[in-house]
Design an enzyme around this catalytic site. Sequence first.
Site, PDB file in Angstrom:
ATOM      1  N   PRO A   1       0.881  -1.191  -0.090  1.00 28.47           N
ATOM      2  CA  PRO A   1      -0.019  -0.102  -0.009  1.00 28.47           C
ATOM      3  C   PRO A   1       0.926   1.191   0.015  1.00 28.47           C
ATOM      4  O   PRO A   1       1.896   1.082   0.568  1.00 28.47           O
ATOM      5  CB  PRO A   1      -0.875  -0.002   1.337  1.00 28.47           C
ATOM      6  CG  PRO A   1       0.064  -0.914   2.134  1.00 28.47           C
ATOM      7  CD  PRO A   1       0.844  -1.745   1.355  1.00 28.47           C
ATOM      8  N   GLY A   2       0.479   2.354  -0.783  1.00 28.47           N
ATOM      9  CA  GLY A   2       1.223   3.589  -0.813  1.00 28.47           C
ATOM     10  C   GLY A   2       0.293   4.631  -0.244  1.00 28.47           C
ATOM     11  O   GLY A   2       0.427   5.073   0.951  1.00 28.47           O
ATOM     12  N   ARG A   3      -0.836   4.845  -0.880  1.00 30.96           N
ATOM     13  CA  ARG A   3      -1.857   6.149  -0.566  1.00 30.96           C
ATOM     14  C   ARG A   3      -2.298   5.958   0.828  1.00 30.96           C
ATOM     15  O   ARG A   3      -2.047   6.861   1.757  1.00 30.96           O
ATOM     16  CB  ARG A   3      -2.706   5.996  -1.550  1.00 30.96           C
ATOM     17  CG  ARG A   3      -3.848   7.361  -1.430  1.00 30.96           C
ATOM     18  CD  ARG A   3      -4.992   7.379  -2.291  1.00 30.96           C
ATOM     19  NE  ARG A   3      -4.859   6.719  -3.452  1.00 30.96           N
ATOM     20  CZ  ARG A   3      -4.709   7.367  -4.701  1.00 30.96           C
ATOM     21  NH1 ARG A   3      -4.839   8.750  -4.499  1.00 30.96           N
ATOM     22  NH2 ARG A   3      -4.594   6.912  -5.798  1.00 30.96           N
TER      23      ARG A   3
ATOM     24  N   CYS B   1       0.737  29.161 -15.026  1.00 34.98           N
ATOM     25  CA  CYS B   1       0.317  29.856 -16.444  1.00 34.98           C
ATOM     26  C   CYS B   1      -0.804  28.857 -17.245  1.00 34.98           C
ATOM     27  O   CYS B   1      -0.191  28.294 -18.191  1.00 34.98           O
ATOM     28  CB  CYS B   1       1.159  30.323 -17.063  1.00 34.98           C
ATOM     29  SG  CYS B   1       2.218  31.503 -16.361  1.00 34.98           S
TER      30      CYS B   1
HETATM   31  N1  LLP Z   1       1.873  -1.491  -6.184  1.00 32.01           N
HETATM   32  C1  LLP Z   1       1.655  -1.057  -7.543  1.00 32.01           C
HETATM   33  C2  LLP Z   1       2.123  -2.089  -8.471  1.00 32.01           C
HETATM   34  C3  LLP Z   1       1.244   0.027  -8.043  1.00 32.01           C
HETATM   35  O1  LLP Z   1       1.306   0.252  -9.287  1.00 32.01           O
HETATM   36  C4  LLP Z   1       0.723   0.911  -6.916  1.00 32.01           C
HETATM   37  C5  LLP Z   1       0.338   2.322  -7.615  1.00 32.01           C
HETATM   38  C6  LLP Z   1       0.622   0.513  -5.768  1.00 32.01           C
HETATM   39  C7  LLP Z   1       1.160  -0.578  -5.214  1.00 32.01           C
HETATM   40  C8  LLP Z   1       0.370   1.680  -4.731  1.00 32.01           C
HETATM   41  O2  LLP Z   1      -1.020   1.871  -4.682  1.00 32.01           O
HETATM   42  P1  LLP Z   1      -1.842   2.714  -3.583  1.00 32.01           P
HETATM   43  O3  LLP Z   1      -1.854   1.779  -2.368  1.00 32.01           O
HETATM   44  O4  LLP Z   1      -1.300   3.958  -3.390  1.00 32.01           O
HETATM   45  O5  LLP Z   1      -3.447   2.724  -4.174  1.00 32.01           O
HETATM   46  N2  LLP Z   1      -0.762   8.873  -9.289  1.00 32.01           N
HETATM   47  C9  LLP Z   1      -1.944   8.269  -8.980  1.00 32.01           C
HETATM   48  C10 LLP Z   1      -2.087   6.999  -8.253  1.00 32.01           C
HETATM   49  C11 LLP Z   1      -1.093   5.949  -9.174  1.00 32.01           C
HETATM   50  C12 LLP Z   1      -1.034   4.813  -8.495  1.00 32.01           C
HETATM   51  C13 LLP Z   1      -0.084   3.936  -9.124  1.00 32.01           C
HETATM   52  N3  LLP Z   1       0.245   2.572  -8.775  1.00 32.01           N
HETATM   53  C14 LLP Z   1      -2.879   9.342  -8.065  1.00 32.01           C
HETATM   54  O6  LLP Z   1      -2.284  10.529  -7.742  1.00 32.01           O
HETATM   55  O7  LLP Z   1      -4.024   8.923  -7.829  1.00 32.01           O
END
Ligand code: LLP
Length: 433
Positions: free
Chosen positions: A285-287, A356
């Site tokens: 997880p990231g977000r 801009c």
């Molecule tokens: N693993 C893989 C292979 C991924 O591609 C991603 C996110 C994650 C884990 C983490 O996902 P999360 O838990 O953060 O949902 N820039 C976009 C989000 C792009 C996510 C890309 N991959 C935004 O700002 O909403």
Amino acid sequence: MKSLNQYIYPKTLKRNEHGNLELGGCDLVQLAKRHSTPLYVIDEKTIRGVLQEYKSAFSNYKNTRLLYASKACLNMGIAKIVSDEGFGFDTVSGGEIYTVYKAGCDMSKVLFNGNNKSPEEIELALNLGVGRISVDNFHELDLLNKIAQKPVDILLRITPGIECHTHDYIKTGQLESKFGFDMEQIDTAINLILNKYKNLNLKGLHAHIGSQIFEIKVFEDELYILLNEIERIKTKFNIELTEINMGGGIGVKYTEQDEPVSIFDVAQKVISKLKDKNLTLYLEPGRSIISTAGVTLYEIGSSKTVEFNAHKYISIDGGMADNPRPSLYGAKYLAEIANKTENRTVEDVTISGKFCESGDILIEKISLPSPQAGDILCVFNTGAYNYSMASNYNRMKKPEMVLVNNSQSDIIVKRETYDDLISLDVIPKRMDK
Ligand code: LLP
């Protein structure tokens, strides 16, 4: 049980005796004055809180390996906190791998992902000893096998064909995705690994179906497909794959309309399906780990009321370069004026950035207590995919990032200077007079 990703505001947010917003015991108005704006502020208690929630939610399944998806927000300070809590890292570039390495993290807990890893990045990953490489396609199987001098542990990234209801740009598991092996390609890939690529040691399967997901069902479907494949592969090839990686994707609450699922509920469902299996489960997880922990502070400057419809624009000293999400995905955010938490006279305004482009609108419509030049705007839930997606558009300096905790604030990323901006520029010698 509710988890921190289900709240809009970071854990330690308060209104203090001066009527100002306070985070991690630090007055946000004073912080903005001291460090200048735009300023990314990360609440250490919230980020550690979520990391601990993940650990406790999955503690009933001992074979869980938790990785943090670095792409959400990475610098050496964040890497330290994450590794301090026992997490490894999901990385997708040489830059992320290098940052984690330089922060002194355990490289055996690092996974390298991505759909077009360069030979240089693969070499770096192998030299620095990353623990797993998730191979995305046939080209990469061949490339990795050539570069590796000895067997490397890999996962196969597969596309399970799951439709999750999120923004099209952040879906990754659907059939037409650019990521991973299609289900029909898996057997060919395994045949190649078993018979041709002697330097590849297949440990398991990896999938990631998308980001900002609000349903538990799609994770269950994903797990079902992964487990089925493991069984099918066992029968067909007589090999025992021991690892599955479910990716990331759990959503967060940017506005009242968002209803993300609890980390605990996802864990319970996942664990119930794994109980009798002897599999190592990876999550990345990231977000959900860092979004809620972060706020961005801006100073309000000019304003404009459009004559014919009385629409009011309030401009801030940042915008699409420090937070490209509204213009890229139509993302919505909530905000408050950090120095006016008691003022109840509200006005409907649009928050526009200073870049801009007409599309540089941070918040389309929001009610704020008579915003004026000099006020400090605090935008919530900016911890993920803001700093990591920031640019120098219009040659603007990237903001500073501070970590707050127990009334202490520490800079973890310095503000760029004009000299930083030109530091890599080269005027060709022949143009010298
Ligand atoms: N693993 C893989 C292979 C991924 O591609 C991603 C996110 C994650 C884990 C983490 O996902 P999360 O838990 O953060 O949902 N820039 C976009 C989000 C792009 C996510 C890309 N991959 C935004 O700002 O909403």
